[in-house]
Design a protein around this motif. Sequence first.
Motif, PDB file in Angstrom:
ATOM      1  N   ILE A 172       0.774  -1.334  -0.047  1.00  0.00           N
ATOM      2  CA  ILE A 172      -0.027  -0.050   0.055  1.00  0.00           C
ATOM      3  C   ILE A 172       0.841   1.122   0.039  1.00  0.00           C
ATOM      4  O   ILE A 172       2.075   1.296   0.392  1.00  0.00           O
ATOM      5  CB  ILE A 172      -0.847  -0.063   1.121  1.00  0.00           C
ATOM      6  CG1 ILE A 172      -1.843  -1.169   1.216  1.00  0.00           C
ATOM      7  CG2 ILE A 172      -1.632   1.533   1.502  1.00  0.00           C
ATOM      8  CD1 ILE A 172      -2.812  -1.083   2.348  1.00  0.00           C
ATOM      9  N   GLN A 174       0.715   5.629   0.539  1.00  0.00           N
ATOM     10  CA  GLN A 174      -0.074   6.947   0.745  1.00  0.00           C
ATOM     11  C   GLN A 174       0.117   7.920  -0.476  1.00  0.00           C
ATOM     12  O   GLN A 174       1.556   7.745  -0.790  1.00  0.00           O
ATOM     13  CB  GLN A 174       0.210   7.569   2.374  1.00  0.00           C
ATOM     14  CG  GLN A 174      -0.554   8.780   2.361  1.00  0.00           C
ATOM     15  CD  GLN A 174       0.010  10.001   1.913  1.00  0.00           C
ATOM     16  OE1 GLN A 174       1.483   9.912   1.941  1.00  0.00           O
ATOM     17  NE2 GLN A 174      -0.285  11.189   2.092  1.00  0.00           N
ATOM     18  N   TYR A 192      -4.729   1.299  -8.492  1.00  0.00           N
ATOM     19  CA  TYR A 192      -6.063   1.869  -8.023  1.00  0.00           C
ATOM     20  C   TYR A 192      -5.666   3.023  -7.021  1.00  0.00           C
ATOM     21  O   TYR A 192      -4.827   3.020  -6.243  1.00  0.00           O
ATOM     22  CB  TYR A 192      -7.085   0.999  -7.175  1.00  0.00           C
ATOM     23  CG  TYR A 192      -8.297   1.509  -6.884  1.00  0.00           C
ATOM     24  CD1 TYR A 192      -9.221   1.882  -7.730  1.00  0.00           C
ATOM     25  CD2 TYR A 192      -8.487   1.870  -5.688  1.00  0.00           C
ATOM     26  CE1 TYR A 192     -10.245   2.413  -7.640  1.00  0.00           C
ATOM     27  CE2 TYR A 192      -9.649   2.249  -5.158  1.00  0.00           C
ATOM     28  CZ  TYR A 192     -10.794   2.674  -6.107  1.00  0.00           C
ATOM     29  OH  TYR A 192     -11.973   3.419  -5.618  1.00  0.00           O
ATOM     30  N   GLY A 193      -6.231   4.154  -7.502  1.00  0.00           N
ATOM     31  CA  GLY A 193      -5.908   5.592  -6.663  1.00  0.00           C
ATOM     32  C   GLY A 193      -7.193   6.284  -6.321  1.00  0.00           C
ATOM     33  O   GLY A 193      -8.128   6.768  -7.148  1.00  0.00           O
ATOM     34  N   LEU A 194      -7.342   6.256  -5.060  1.00  0.00           N
ATOM     35  CA  LEU A 194      -8.347   7.005  -4.497  1.00  0.00           C
ATOM     36  C   LEU A 194      -8.225   8.323  -3.739  1.00  0.00           C
ATOM     37  O   LEU A 194      -7.361   8.412  -2.888  1.00  0.00           O
ATOM     38  CB  LEU A 194      -8.927   5.928  -3.283  1.00  0.00           C
ATOM     39  CG  LEU A 194     -10.336   6.450  -2.647  1.00  0.00           C
ATOM     40  CD1 LEU A 194     -11.534   6.685  -3.348  1.00  0.00           C
ATOM     41  CD2 LEU A 194     -10.606   5.529  -1.321  1.00  0.00           C
ATOM     42  N   VAL A 221      -4.710   7.409  -1.442  1.00  0.00           N
ATOM     43  CA  VAL A 221      -4.208   6.119  -1.163  1.00  0.00           C
ATOM     44  C   VAL A 221      -3.882   5.267  -2.480  1.00  0.00           C
ATOM     45  O   VAL A 221      -5.053   5.484  -3.428  1.00  0.00           O
ATOM     46  CB  VAL A 221      -4.875   5.037  -0.086  1.00  0.00           C
ATOM     47  CG1 VAL A 221      -6.381   4.597  -0.519  1.00  0.00           C
ATOM     48  CG2 VAL A 221      -4.076   3.749   0.238  1.00  0.00           C
ATOM     49  N   LEU A 222      -2.927   4.785  -2.721  1.00  0.00           N
ATOM     50  CA  LEU A 222      -2.799   3.807  -4.036  1.00  0.00           C
ATOM     51  C   LEU A 222      -2.538   2.386  -3.659  1.00  0.00           C
ATOM     52  O   LEU A 222      -1.627   2.124  -2.843  1.00  0.00           O
ATOM     53  CB  LEU A 222      -1.685   4.367  -4.649  1.00  0.00           C
ATOM     54  CG  LEU A 222      -1.724   5.779  -5.189  1.00  0.00           C
ATOM     55  CD1 LEU A 222      -0.872   6.959  -4.724  1.00  0.00           C
ATOM     56  CD2 LEU A 222      -1.620   5.996  -6.767  1.00  0.00           C
ATOM     57  N   THR A 223      -3.043   1.254  -4.381  1.00  0.00           N
ATOM     58  CA  THR A 223      -3.115   0.028  -4.078  1.00  0.00           C
ATOM     59  C   THR A 223      -3.381  -0.597  -5.564  1.00  0.00           C
ATOM     60  O   THR A 223      -3.386  -0.273  -6.416  1.00  0.00           O
ATOM     61  CB  THR A 223      -4.514  -0.074  -3.134  1.00  0.00           C
ATOM     62  OG1 THR A 223      -5.651   0.018  -3.852  1.00  0.00           O
ATOM     63  CG2 THR A 223      -4.238   0.443  -1.777  1.00  0.00           C
ATOM     64  N   ASP A 228      -8.085  -3.215  -0.702  1.00  0.00           N
ATOM     65  CA  ASP A 228      -7.117  -2.549  -0.005  1.00  0.00           C
ATOM     66  C   ASP A 228      -7.174  -1.190   0.106  1.00  0.00           C
ATOM     67  O   ASP A 228      -6.983  -0.598   1.354  1.00  0.00           O
ATOM     68  CB  ASP A 228      -5.817  -2.774  -0.792  1.00  0.00           C
ATOM     69  CG  ASP A 228      -5.259  -4.154  -1.023  1.00  0.00           C
ATOM     70  OD1 ASP A 228      -5.894  -5.173  -0.140  1.00  0.00           O
ATOM     71  OD2 ASP A 228      -4.473  -4.369  -1.645  1.00  0.00           O
ATOM     72  N   ALA A 229      -7.651  -0.236  -0.652  1.00  0.00           N
ATOM     73  CA  ALA A 229      -7.810   1.121  -0.563  1.00  0.00           C
ATOM     74  C   ALA A 229      -9.145   1.450   0.701  1.00  0.00           C
ATOM     75  O   ALA A 229      -9.100   2.297   1.371  1.00  0.00           O
ATOM     76  CB  ALA A 229      -8.326   1.698  -1.785  1.00  0.00           C
ATOM     77  N   LEU A 233      -8.540   3.300   3.910  1.00  0.00           N
ATOM     78  CA  LEU A 233      -9.234   4.631   4.043  1.00  0.00           C
ATOM     79  C   LEU A 233     -10.190   4.232   5.503  1.00  0.00           C
ATOM     80  O   LEU A 233     -10.024   5.512   6.146  1.00  0.00           O
ATOM     81  CB  LEU A 233     -10.340   4.615   3.005  1.00  0.00           C
ATOM     82  CG  LEU A 233     -11.334   5.958   3.323  1.00  0.00           C
ATOM     83  CD1 LEU A 233     -10.523   7.292   3.334  1.00  0.00           C
ATOM     84  CD2 LEU A 233     -12.410   6.099   2.208  1.00  0.00           C
ATOM     85  N   ALA A 440     -11.907   8.474  -8.071  1.00  0.00           N
ATOM     86  CA  ALA A 440     -10.820   7.095  -8.167  1.00  0.00           C
ATOM     87  C   ALA A 440     -10.446   7.088  -9.591  1.00  0.00           C
ATOM     88  O   ALA A 440     -11.114   7.625 -10.578  1.00  0.00           O
ATOM     89  CB  ALA A 440     -11.146   6.183  -7.224  1.00  0.00           C
TER      90      ALA A 440
END
Length: 486
Positions: A172, A174, A192-194, A221-223, A228-229, A233, A440
């Motif tokens: 993971i 940040q 995946y970027g949230l 967060v990037l996962t 995972d995100a 979170l 995202a």
Amino acid sequence: MRTHDRFDPAWKLADRIREGDVSPTAAIDSHLERIETRDDAVNAFITVTEDHARERAREVERALEDGEPIGPLHGVPIALKDLTAFREGIRHTFGCRAFSDNVATHTAEFVRRLEDAGGIVIGKTNTPEFGHKPVTENLLVGPTSTPFDLERNAGGSSGGSAAAVADGMSAIAQGGDAAGSVRIPAAFCGVYGLKPSFGRIPESARPNAFQYHSPFISKGVLTRSVKDAAIALEVMTGPNARDPFALPADDADYAAATERPIDEWSIAYSPDLGAFPVSESVRARIEDALSGFERAGATVDPVGVDLGHSLETLRERTRFGLMQAFTATVADSIQRRSGIDFLGEHAADVPEEFRDRIRAGREYSPVDIGRMNRVRTAMFDGVQTVFEDEGYDLLVTPTVSVPPIRNDSLDDVRVDGDPVHPRADWLLTWPFNMTGHPAASIPAGRVDGLPIGMQVVGPRFGDEAVIAASAAFERRRPWSDSYATL
């Protein structure tokens, strides 16, 4: 105990650690070995905290052996963007040569929460100086490349975090997002970027509580998986009495949202937000990817989005004007606190464009800022129309207009051969920093072998909706196998 696949999602690694199938020390050793093997080429990290990570791994391993309560990220390696993710006792550079020897004297609240959940800081990731541009390069350590093509950039400004996750160097990572700084590198690195709603993840910066608090900036967060995100979170979110903008507690369950169906949802699709040039190859790939939502039971409709002004006006008044004013404020705070003057004796420690942003920001009057915010309001109203007046549950766009750009062409971005402004016009991300909507970037496939992203935008404070739709898409069009070639 057995080894693990470093490309496993973080939730799976946490489960295996909890079950005694993988030890925290083995997990950390595996990721550190990957960093040693790959990071000279990718350049994801500014600082690798090898000793700290191994010591912390032994601590969480003993806690597990002693039957102590453990958190959802127990033993999971986590990378922190080297910008606002302070960790006491660890080098903290802001991606800037002037701070190359700086060591953090406190721990940011969201970092403390990640560690309280059992996460292990494995290093600080690369970012342009103070996150000032949409690619990752700086005068301190140079550019970060996407692992899918080492001659191309990872995107910015959280490029080091995205590359570290994509390449299996961290489970993971940040990031922070002021104009797309989580979503742009997510698209370029196939992760995946949230970017949650502003205030969802609290801040605790001092001495000025408002220093890093711009309504445009959200921690993110990037996962490699949506779950995972969601877990990260849940760990980082929640009120903080020291943060005047932190959102209050609610009954959101982000992990549960990953299992939520989206059948009967109505999704609006805009290929360009009515303003941005988008390459035909990216547009075609995004429109093919929309089938993932339809296979999940949702209806997807093409829509027009009216942001109220031309792209040039939007860019100059918000993307540049408001952010230039913010940069000038940050530079002033740094000079007052640290004595570092980026327009004086320390000018050579930052790029010329960063100095230009400071100068421009100092010229704006309160009246100028008020006029800029009127443009921002028009943008907000245009997005709200999609959700409130037209009744859609989600808005989908390309994340960026082009596949990853070359490290040697960062000032010459072209969309289907036509030059565009390299700091704004190929990024469909920054409007949603101006409006505050959660968003995202989902891996949406590849163009010429390079990853691209699809942006999903939720209604105000609709973080659960963004996560639910992202997970539903992932179930129909999984991307986990894409990392196996790296």
